[in-house]
Enzyme design. Structure first.
Site, short mmCIF file in Angstrom:
data_model
loop_
_atom_site.label_atom_id
_atom_site.label_comp_id
_atom_site.label_asym_id
_atom_site.label_seq_id
_atom_site.Cartn_x
_atom_site.Cartn_y
_atom_site.Cartn_z
NE ARG A 132 -4.19 -1.81 0.07
CZ ARG A 132 -4.07 -2.66 -0.50
NH1 ARG A 132 -2.95 -2.87 -1.50
NH2 ARG A 132 -4.91 -3.66 -0.78
CG HIS A 150 -1.82 -0.85 -8.24
ND1 HIS A 150 -2.48 -0.07 -7.09
CD2 HIS A 150 -1.81 -2.05 -7.82
CE1 HIS A 150 -3.06 -0.90 -6.35
NE2 HIS A 150 -2.80 -2.02 -6.35
#
Length: 309
Positions: A224, A272
């Site tokens: 994260r 990502h």
């Protein structure tokens, strides 16, 4: 007939709809899957936190919300979501994460960039240590963290892991708690972040924690973005305390073009892509949870609302 509402982005409905219907059929579930069931008729919500559905109040008969994402930080605090919530633990996602983490760990271990980025005629042999002499630490020993740590250990690396609560994993040195975090960071030549995002982990890797790393440490973050304080990491990179960081997740995504991570010579940005929920394998997890719900059996991967994951 079981009514399942697909409450995720429209652009993925065709792919996920086909995979879900196949998974339902394989285990004999009679499911009416739709994006527009009347709220009161819905038995299960197949959910992504970036969907338009944010108010769960009308879904008075819903038995569970089945998240398509591994992360639930964007929905776990929703006060209208009073029914059981599960997170996605997808074998395809796990395999994808293992492959990405191993690839970048080996890149750092072998110092691959030294040769790949310097094809300049300079013949300077450089022999890396063996994996057994390279200390790798994984912060976060959930499904993804354990899978990565175990694979690294199988390759011969000296692997440690850290989690909030004590754990015991064969072949892995396990640390826990605040004191354990200090010990874990102090031995991390390669540090891999696979923690969930909670109030306890946000900004975890700040200047104080970064200072605990050995000089020349390398960081891999597919977990994260907010686990790291961006400016503190940039400072550690500028001072050469941290040698390099490979970052796949960020506070704002897409990462703004003007962000310093893009231009820093010792940062690798990936968009990502470390691991993606796979339609086929995630659909099988969703189908099994609906089967369990209908049979009165415990649901897989229930979210602990207090812990946040």
């Amino acid at each position: 007939m079981i009514k399942a509402l697909y409450a995720a982005t429209v652009d993925k409905y065709e792919k996920y709809g086909a995979a879900l219907r196949e998974a339902f059929a394989e285990i004999g579930l009679n499911v009416d899957l739709s994006m527009d069931h009347p709220a009161a008729a819905v038995d299960y919500i197949i959910y992504a936190p970036n969907s338009d559905l944010q108010d769960f109040t009308p879904y008075t008969n819903c038995k569970a919300v089945l998240n398509l994402w591994a992360g639930v930080e964007a929905v776990v605090g929703n006060k209208t979501l009073t029914m059981p919530l599960t997170r996605m633990v997808d074998p395809g996602m796990t395999q994808g994460m293992v492959e990405w983490v191993i690839g970048h760990s080996l890149r750092y271990h072998l110092d691959t960039d030294r040769n790949v980025l310097n094809q300049n005629g300079d013949w300077t042999p450089h022999v890396p240590p063996l994996a057994m002499d390279r200390k790798v630490t994984v912060l976060g020993l959930g499904q993804l963290g354990q899978a990565c740590a175990k694979t690294l250990a199988q390759l011969g690396f000296d692997v440690a892991g850290w989690s909030r609560r004590p754990k015991s994993i064969d072949g892995i040195t396990c640390f826990a708690g605040d004191d354990g975090l200090v010990k874990a960071l102090e031995r991390s030549e390669i540090l891999i972040l696979l923690l969930p995002l909670t109030t306890g982990t946000e900004n975890l890797l700040d200047k104080t924690k970064l200072a605990l790393l050995p000089t020349g440490a390398k960081i891999i973050n597919p977990g994260r973005g907010p686990l790291i304080v961006d400016n503190d990491l940039l400072d550690a990179l500028d001072r050469d305390h941290v040698a390099h960081a490979t970052l796949d997740v960020f506070r704002v995504e897409p990462l703004p073009k003007e962000h310093k991570f893009w231009s820093h010579p010792n940062v690798t940005v990936t968009p990502h892509i470390a691991s993606e929920t796979r339609a086929k394998t995630s659909a099988q997890v969703i189908a099994e949870n609906i089967r369990r719900g209908e049979a009165g059996e415990p649901l897989l991967h229930l979210v602990d609302r207090d812990a946040g994951y």
